[in-house]
Scaffold this motif. Structure first.
Motif, short mmCIF file in Angstrom:
data_model
loop_
_atom_site.label_atom_id
_atom_site.label_comp_id
_atom_site.label_asym_id
_atom_site.label_seq_id
_atom_site.Cartn_x
_atom_site.Cartn_y
_atom_site.Cartn_z
N ASP A 49 -61.11 80.70 -94.65
CA ASP A 49 -62.47 80.47 -94.16
C ASP A 49 -62.51 79.26 -93.24
O ASP A 49 -61.84 78.25 -93.50
CB ASP A 49 -63.43 80.23 -95.32
N PRO A 50 -63.32 79.31 -92.18
CA PRO A 50 -63.48 78.14 -91.32
C PRO A 50 -64.32 77.08 -92.02
O PRO A 50 -65.01 77.36 -93.00
CB PRO A 50 -64.21 78.71 -90.10
N LEU A 51 -64.27 75.86 -91.51
CA LEU A 51 -65.07 74.79 -92.08
C LEU A 51 -66.56 75.06 -91.84
O LEU A 51 -66.94 75.49 -90.75
CB LEU A 51 -64.68 73.45 -91.45
N PRO A 52 -67.42 74.82 -92.84
CA PRO A 52 -68.85 75.02 -92.64
C PRO A 52 -69.45 73.92 -91.79
O PRO A 52 -68.91 72.82 -91.68
CB PRO A 52 -69.41 74.98 -94.07
N GLY A 53 -70.58 74.21 -91.19
CA GLY A 53 -71.31 73.19 -90.45
C GLY A 53 -72.31 72.49 -91.36
O GLY A 53 -72.53 72.90 -92.50
N PRO A 54 -72.96 71.43 -90.88
CA PRO A 54 -73.96 70.72 -91.69
C PRO A 54 -75.18 71.60 -91.95
O PRO A 54 -75.73 72.20 -91.03
CB PRO A 54 -74.32 69.51 -90.82
N GLY A 55 -75.58 71.71 -93.22
CA GLY A 55 -76.71 72.57 -93.57
C GLY A 55 -76.46 74.02 -93.20
O GLY A 55 -77.37 74.73 -92.76
N ASP A 56 -75.24 74.48 -93.37
CA ASP A 56 -74.82 75.80 -92.92
C ASP A 56 -75.49 76.91 -93.73
O ASP A 56 -75.29 77.03 -94.94
CB ASP A 56 -73.30 75.91 -93.02
N LEU A 57 -76.30 77.75 -93.04
CA LEU A 57 -76.92 78.90 -93.68
C LEU A 57 -76.03 80.13 -93.67
O LEU A 57 -76.28 81.08 -94.39
CB LEU A 57 -78.24 79.25 -92.96
N GLY A 58 -75.00 80.11 -92.85
CA GLY A 58 -74.15 81.28 -92.68
C GLY A 58 -73.46 81.71 -93.95
O GLY A 58 -73.18 82.90 -94.16
N ARG A 59 -73.17 80.77 -94.84
CA ARG A 59 -72.49 81.11 -96.10
C ARG A 59 -73.41 81.79 -97.09
O ARG A 59 -72.94 82.44 -98.02
CB ARG A 59 -71.92 79.82 -96.73
N GLU A 60 -74.74 81.65 -96.91
CA GLU A 60 -75.70 82.17 -97.87
C GLU A 60 -76.12 83.61 -97.57
O GLU A 60 -76.79 84.23 -98.39
CB GLU A 60 -76.95 81.28 -97.88
N ALA A 93 -67.60 80.15 -87.82
CA ALA A 93 -68.67 81.09 -88.17
C ALA A 93 -69.71 80.30 -88.96
O ALA A 93 -69.56 80.09 -90.16
CB ALA A 93 -68.15 82.26 -88.98
N GLN A 94 -70.76 79.86 -88.29
CA GLN A 94 -71.76 79.02 -88.95
C GLN A 94 -73.13 79.22 -88.34
O GLN A 94 -73.27 79.61 -87.17
CB GLN A 94 -71.36 77.54 -88.86
N ILE A 95 -74.12 78.99 -89.16
CA ILE A 95 -75.52 78.98 -88.69
C ILE A 95 -76.13 77.69 -89.22
O ILE A 95 -76.36 77.55 -90.42
CB ILE A 95 -76.31 80.20 -89.19
N THR A 96 -76.36 76.75 -88.34
CA THR A 96 -76.89 75.45 -88.74
C THR A 96 -78.37 75.38 -88.41
O THR A 96 -78.89 76.13 -87.58
CB THR A 96 -76.14 74.32 -88.02
N ARG A 97 -79.07 74.45 -89.08
CA ARG A 97 -80.51 74.31 -88.86
C ARG A 97 -80.89 72.85 -88.67
O ARG A 97 -80.29 71.96 -89.27
CB ARG A 97 -81.31 74.93 -90.01
N ASP A 98 -81.89 72.64 -87.82
CA ASP A 98 -82.45 71.31 -87.57
C ASP A 98 -83.97 71.42 -87.65
O ASP A 98 -84.56 72.45 -87.29
CB ASP A 98 -82.06 70.80 -86.18
#
Length: 206
Positions: A49-60, A93-98
């Motif tokens: 798995d790639p490293l997650p991003g901050p507040g990563d929604l992609g894993r959920e 592969a990540q989806i981050t949120r701000d």
């Protein structure tokens, strides 16, 4: 006083029973598309798995952002040769949120910004693991004005993932045809490799 309490409770109950926002787009899958046939003996899906991003929604999500990219590799690639191997991996592969907006009382009126960042890589390797060629594709998409609540956030993230995967699939095929054209087979002249053909990693259940 009792009447006032009951009246204030009604809007909260109505909000709790509201259906979640509808997810846009079909389920993620590419088996309906023409496979990219490679002149290799096997296709392997890298399970790291790639490293997650901050507040990563992609894993959920289901599938997760990483598994969505793996589904693309599994569905689009096939082995149609007798030597060498292709290794498909997911570098990102990540989806981050701000958070967006001014907030107001208790943060009311604030919205969020979602960004999907996806990447895929395909390497052709000889039997000793030496790299013979590779192709990489990446894409990003942004959605702004997302309501700051779990249901709206998840629906927006799933819709954004599907849109970003459409972009990644298009870019991946373009890059593969540009960088690995000698390893692509076209037409019915070549058969699958004997002894099993494509090697695929089973994705974890969602």
């Amino acid at each position: 006083m009792r009447r006032r309490v009951l009246l204030l409770a009604l809007p909260a109950a109505a909000c709790a029973s509201s259906p979640p926002p509808r997810v846009e787009g079909p389920p993620i899958g590419y088996s309906h598309l023409t496979q990219l046939r490679l002149d290799v003996a096997s296709v392997e899906i890298d399970g790291r798995d790639p490293l997650p991003g901050p507040g990563d929604l992609g894993r959920e999500l289901s599938p997760s952002a990483t598994d969505a990219v793996r589904i693309m590799g599994r569905d689009r690639l096939s082995a149609f040769g007798t030597e060498n191997r292709a290794v498909f991996s997911v570098p990102r592969a990540q989806i981050t949120r701000d958070r967006q907006g001014g907030g107001g009382f208790l943060g009311g009126g604030a919205t969020e910004r979602l960004e999907a960042r996806l990447a895929a890589r395909l390497e052709i390797q000889d039997p000793n693991g030496r790299r013979l060629g590779f192709a990489e594709a990446e894409t990003s998409r942004v959605r702004t004005g997302v309501e700051s609540n779990p249901a709206a956030r998840r629906a927006a993230a799933e819709s954004l993932l599907r849109q970003a995967m459409f972009d990644l699939n298009t870019e991946f095929e373009f890059q593969l045809r540009r960088s690995l054209r000698p390893y692509l087979t076209e037409g019915p002249g070549r058969g699958p490799a004997p002894g099993g053909g494509v090697e695929r990693e089973a994705l974890p259940p969602s």
